[in-house]
Motif scaffolding. Structure first.
Motif, PDB file in Angstrom:
ATOM      1  N   SER A  85     104.273  61.781  33.204  1.00 54.78           N
ATOM      2  CA  SER A  85     103.721  61.391  31.895  1.00 54.78           C
ATOM      3  C   SER A  85     104.137  59.963  31.549  1.00 54.78           C
ATOM      4  O   SER A  85     105.054  59.400  32.152  1.00 54.78           O
ATOM      5  CB  SER A  85     104.191  62.348  30.806  1.00 54.78           C
ATOM      6  OG  SER A  85     105.599  62.274  30.660  1.00 54.78           O
ATOM      7  N   THR A  86     103.469  59.380  30.564  1.00 52.13           N
ATOM      8  CA  THR A  86     103.726  57.987  30.212  1.00 52.13           C
ATOM      9  C   THR A  86     103.809  57.786  28.708  1.00 52.13           C
ATOM     10  O   THR A  86     103.432  58.654  27.915  1.00 52.13           O
ATOM     11  CB  THR A  86     102.613  57.069  30.763  1.00 52.13           C
ATOM     12  OG1 THR A  86     101.341  57.554  30.327  1.00 52.13           O
ATOM     13  CG2 THR A  86     102.647  57.008  32.284  1.00 52.13           C
ATOM     14  N   ILE A  87     104.280  56.601  28.349  1.00 55.20           N
ATOM     15  CA  ILE A  87     104.352  56.162  26.954  1.00 55.20           C
ATOM     16  C   ILE A  87     103.454  54.941  26.821  1.00 55.20           C
ATOM     17  O   ILE A  87     103.542  54.004  27.628  1.00 55.20           O
ATOM     18  CB  ILE A  87     105.801  55.800  26.571  1.00 55.20           C
ATOM     19  CG1 ILE A  87     106.708  57.028  26.703  1.00 55.20           C
ATOM     20  CG2 ILE A  87     105.867  55.225  25.160  1.00 55.20           C
ATOM     21  CD1 ILE A  87     108.182  56.698  26.647  1.00 55.20           C
ATOM     22  N   THR A  88     102.585  54.931  25.827  1.00 55.18           N
ATOM     23  CA  THR A  88     101.705  53.789  25.632  1.00 55.18           C
ATOM     24  C   THR A  88     102.452  52.654  24.919  1.00 55.18           C
ATOM     25  O   THR A  88     103.526  52.867  24.349  1.00 55.18           O
ATOM     26  CB  THR A  88     100.475  54.168  24.798  1.00 55.18           C
ATOM     27  OG1 THR A  88     100.903  54.495  23.459  1.00 55.18           O
ATOM     28  CG2 THR A  88      99.741  55.349  25.404  1.00 55.18           C
ATOM     29  N   ARG A  89     101.858  51.478  24.934  1.00 55.50           N
ATOM     30  CA  ARG A  89     102.455  50.345  24.234  1.00 55.50           C
ATOM     31  C   ARG A  89     102.543  50.624  22.731  1.00 55.50           C
ATOM     32  O   ARG A  89     103.568  50.325  22.090  1.00 55.50           O
ATOM     33  CB  ARG A  89     101.626  49.072  24.478  1.00 55.50           C
ATOM     34  CG  ARG A  89     102.130  47.826  23.731  1.00 55.50           C
ATOM     35  CD  ARG A  89     103.526  47.471  24.205  1.00 55.50           C
ATOM     36  NE  ARG A  89     104.165  46.450  23.404  1.00 55.50           N
ATOM     37  CZ  ARG A  89     104.425  45.207  23.835  1.00 55.50           C
ATOM     38  NH1 ARG A  89     104.059  44.833  25.040  1.00 55.50           N
ATOM     39  NH2 ARG A  89     105.049  44.354  23.057  1.00 55.50           N
ATOM     40  N   GLU A  90     101.508  51.219  22.182  1.00 54.66           N
ATOM     41  CA  GLU A  90     101.513  51.533  20.757  1.00 54.66           C
ATOM     42  C   GLU A  90     102.618  52.524  20.410  1.00 54.66           C
ATOM     43  O   GLU A  90     103.339  52.354  19.420  1.00 54.66           O
ATOM     44  CB  GLU A  90     100.155  52.105  20.348  1.00 54.66           C
ATOM     45  CG  GLU A  90     100.039  52.432  18.867  1.00 54.66           C
ATOM     46  CD  GLU A  90      98.681  53.002  18.493  1.00 54.66           C
ATOM     47  OE1 GLU A  90      98.489  53.314  17.298  1.00 54.66           O
ATOM     48  OE2 GLU A  90      97.828  53.159  19.385  1.00 54.66           O
ATOM     49  N   GLU A  91     102.783  53.552  21.237  1.00 52.85           N
ATOM     50  CA  GLU A  91     103.827  54.552  21.012  1.00 52.85           C
ATOM     51  C   GLU A  91     105.216  53.938  21.109  1.00 52.85           C
ATOM     52  O   GLU A  91     106.101  54.235  20.294  1.00 52.85           O
ATOM     53  CB  GLU A  91     103.686  55.697  22.022  1.00 52.85           C
ATOM     54  CG  GLU A  91     102.462  56.574  21.797  1.00 52.85           C
ATOM     55  CD  GLU A  91     102.190  57.511  22.957  1.00 52.85           C
ATOM     56  OE1 GLU A  91     101.483  58.513  22.752  1.00 52.85           O
ATOM     57  OE2 GLU A  91     102.677  57.229  24.082  1.00 52.85           O
ATOM     58  N   PHE A  92     105.395  53.077  22.108  1.00 55.00           N
ATOM     59  CA  PHE A  92     106.714  52.459  22.278  1.00 55.00           C
ATOM     60  C   PHE A  92     107.059  51.549  21.110  1.00 55.00           C
ATOM     61  O   PHE A  92     108.187  51.543  20.618  1.00 55.00           O
ATOM     62  CB  PHE A  92     106.778  51.666  23.587  1.00 55.00           C
ATOM     63  CG  PHE A  92     108.127  51.062  23.833  1.00 55.00           C
ATOM     64  CD1 PHE A  92     109.140  51.785  24.447  1.00 55.00           C
ATOM     65  CD2 PHE A  92     108.398  49.759  23.425  1.00 55.00           C
ATOM     66  CE1 PHE A  92     110.401  51.231  24.651  1.00 55.00           C
ATOM     67  CE2 PHE A  92     109.653  49.200  23.618  1.00 55.00           C
ATOM     68  CZ  PHE A  92     110.652  49.939  24.235  1.00 55.00           C
TER      69      PHE A  92
END
Length: 280
Positions: A85-92
């Protein structure tokens, strides 16, 4: 002045723990996650604070909720191992705004080269914009140099200065350094490695889907598949056929296997072995 080289990125993880944790200080991390986070924190006499995943992904809000006056480090893996899974730029960015200025955010990007989704957060697209962020990278995955043990961190100069003071003077041998320099110049191999991985993932998703097996979405070089049965038994049976995969039971996912993509022939061999085992 912003780069620290390590004997694998786990060397830098240990340096961060020993350089910035005092007795009783806390480091927050997902559960499960790369085992060296917890080990390094404990050997530095710190306290690892675990936050369970949500839907196989890093629970960023859960990490924030665990921050206390004792928190010094937060470890994030993007893409996440073992789920992909990943984290988006917006989420980070939303997450980072809630982290106190005196807490370091360690972003482990061991698998970042394999990411295909442009919305995924990549700390080196805008390096050093936030002095709290420490980026970890490795030559062990996409570059294929796991045995050479070369990792590196990119960070604020003051953090790098502290790590360079406490690291062993010869932590990366000259052969490994030469291999890493050559790897950086060999874009043909890197691109082939990434392309082969993506083709392998597409093949495995298609074949496993045709078998009715659910796979977690992934942006890494591996995938997790849910067999709806004891994955450890399947792992043991496949091992007898010479196919090595990994049971995720130790991570709390009893019915899941994790498999790395390989060559076309290796991927076919995996599918054939899995079909054979599941028929028994």
């Amino acid at each position: 002045q912003n780069i620290v080289i390590g004997n694998g990125s786990d060397d830098i993880i240990a340096l961060l723990a020993h350089g910035f944790l005092n007795l009783g200080d806390e480091a927050i991390m997902p559960l499960p996650s790369f085992l060296m986070y917890e080990i390094s924190v404990k050997t530095a006499k710190g306290i690892p604070v675990m936050v369970p995943l949500t839907d196989f992904s890093t629970n960023l809000n859960g990490l924030i909720e665990k921050i206390s006056s004792k928190t010094k480090l937060i470890f994030i893996t993007n893409p996440f191992n073992p789920t992909g899974s990943t984290i988006t730029r917006e989420e980070f960015d939303k997450f980072a705004k809630k982290v106190p200025d005196d807490v370091m955010i360690v972003v482990d990007e061991a698998y970042i080269e394999f990411v295909r989704n442009n919305s995924v957060y990549n700390s080196l697209k805008d390096p050093l914009y936030d002095p709290r962020i420490v980026t970890l990278r490795t030559f062990s995955k996409a570059y294929g140099l796991a045995g050479f043990r070369v990792g590196y961190g990119i960070m604020d100069g003051q953090i790098a200065q502290i790590l360079n003071r406490i690291r062993q003077p010869f932590n990366v041998n000259s052969l490994a350094q030469a291999a890493a320099v050559a790897a950086l110049d060999d874009e043909v191999f890197l691109n082939k490695s990434i392309r082969t991985t993506h083709e392998g993932l597409d093949f495995l998703f298609a074949e496993l889907g045709a078998m009715g097996i659910y796979c977690l979405p992934t942006q890494s070089n591996f995938l997790m598949l849910d067999l709806k049965t004891d994955a450890t038994h399947v792992f043991e049976q496949m091992l007898k056929s010479g196919v090595i995969v990994r049971s995720m039971k130790s991570y709390g996912f009893d019915t899941f296997l994790r498999v790395n993509t390989g060559t076309k022939e290796e991927n076919i061999a995996f599918i054939q072995a899995l079909k054979k085992v599941l028929k028994k």
